[in-house]
Scaffold this motif. Structure first.
Motif, mmCIF file in Angstrom:
data_model
loop_
_atom_site.group_PDB
_atom_site.id
_atom_site.type_symbol
_atom_site.label_atom_id
_atom_site.label_comp_id
_atom_site.label_asym_id
_atom_site.label_seq_id
_atom_site.Cartn_x
_atom_site.Cartn_y
_atom_site.Cartn_z
ATOM 1 N N UNK A 45 1.027 -1.271 -0.141
ATOM 2 C CA UNK A 45 -0.333 -0.081 -0.270
ATOM 3 C C UNK A 45 0.890 1.656 0.005
ATOM 4 N N UNK A 46 1.858 1.465 -0.093
ATOM 5 C CA UNK A 46 2.854 2.338 -1.098
ATOM 6 C C UNK A 46 2.908 3.306 -1.929
ATOM 7 N N UNK A 47 3.159 4.456 -2.101
ATOM 8 C CA UNK A 47 2.756 5.324 -3.001
ATOM 9 C C UNK A 47 3.656 6.056 -3.274
ATOM 10 N N UNK A 48 4.303 6.200 -5.360
ATOM 11 C CA UNK A 48 5.385 6.410 -4.945
ATOM 12 C C UNK A 48 4.736 8.218 -6.402
ATOM 13 N N UNK A 49 5.244 9.384 -6.298
ATOM 14 C CA UNK A 49 5.206 9.977 -7.494
ATOM 15 C C UNK A 49 5.628 10.821 -7.724
ATOM 16 N N UNK A 50 5.837 11.720 -8.746
ATOM 17 C CA UNK A 50 6.765 12.585 -9.276
ATOM 18 C C UNK A 50 5.963 13.896 -10.660
ATOM 19 N N UNK A 51 6.323 14.208 -10.605
ATOM 20 C CA UNK A 51 6.222 15.128 -11.533
ATOM 21 C C UNK A 51 7.786 15.590 -11.998
ATOM 22 N N UNK A 52 7.425 15.867 -13.514
ATOM 23 C CA UNK A 52 8.301 16.222 -14.410
ATOM 24 C C UNK A 52 8.505 16.071 -15.841
ATOM 25 N N UNK A 53 9.517 16.892 -16.895
ATOM 26 C CA UNK A 53 9.891 16.427 -18.042
ATOM 27 C C UNK A 53 11.355 14.788 -17.555
ATOM 28 N N UNK A 54 10.623 13.920 -17.852
ATOM 29 C CA UNK A 54 11.367 12.774 -17.541
ATOM 30 C C UNK A 54 11.409 11.987 -16.627
ATOM 31 N N UNK A 55 10.495 12.871 -15.642
ATOM 32 C CA UNK A 55 10.290 11.942 -14.161
ATOM 33 C C UNK A 55 10.433 10.501 -14.270
ATOM 34 N N UNK A 56 10.559 9.521 -12.855
ATOM 35 C CA UNK A 56 9.714 8.495 -12.720
ATOM 36 C C UNK A 56 9.409 8.279 -11.431
ATOM 37 N N UNK A 57 8.425 6.760 -11.021
ATOM 38 C CA UNK A 57 7.908 6.656 -10.012
ATOM 39 C C UNK A 57 7.626 4.922 -10.430
ATOM 40 N N UNK A 58 8.254 4.687 -8.859
ATOM 41 C CA UNK A 58 8.370 3.029 -9.436
ATOM 42 C C UNK A 58 8.268 2.312 -8.015
#
Length: 144
Positions: A45-58
């Protein structure tokens, strides 16, 4: 900038180009903003969030989610019953069997959302550990 935490219900957040955030533990979260940013979590139940050009979330863990927005961004999950969402022009997502990927398609100026689509990685129609993108209304394999 970077931030890292561990433990149940932990969180980490950063902002700025090339920033990163990482957490581990039940219901942990990591968030970043800025070009080339990354966020990673592990734990159910974890979460990863990103925003921006060529950003990544895992993320890994049952019920977890990885979400990213921004042109050429990517999202990945390594657990069944998890979701990888990539929302941005030329974005991509991947998962394992039993997980879901959600993809969006935008106009050339990335001002108008044209379509959003979700599929389950089943190992037949959609392969595990394969990057997908939404192009011309169809989910297709993306370049790595």
């Amino acid at each position: 900038s970077s931030a890292a935490t561990s433990g149940d219900w932990s969180s980490a957040a950063t902002s700025g180009d090339w920033s990163s955030a990482a957490t581990s533990g039940f219901r942990s979260s990591a968030a970043t903003s800025g070009d080339w940013s990354s966020a990673a979590t592990s734990g159910d139940w974890s979460s990863a969030a990103t925003s921006g050009f060529r950003s990544s979330a895992a993320t890994s863990g049952s019920g977890s989610s990885a979400a990213t927005s921004g042109e050429e961004s990517s999202a990945a999950t390594s657990n069944a019953n998890a979701i990888a969402l990539a929302c941005g022009k030329n974005s991509k997502a991947k998962g394992v069997i039993g997980s879901y990927v959600v993809l969006t398609e935008w106009d050339d100026q990335q001002k108008n959302l044209l379509l959003a689509s979700m599929v389950r990685i089943d190992g037949k129609t959609y392969k595990p550990d394969t990057w997908y993108t939404l192009k011309n209304g169809k989910i297709v394999e993306a370049r790595e």
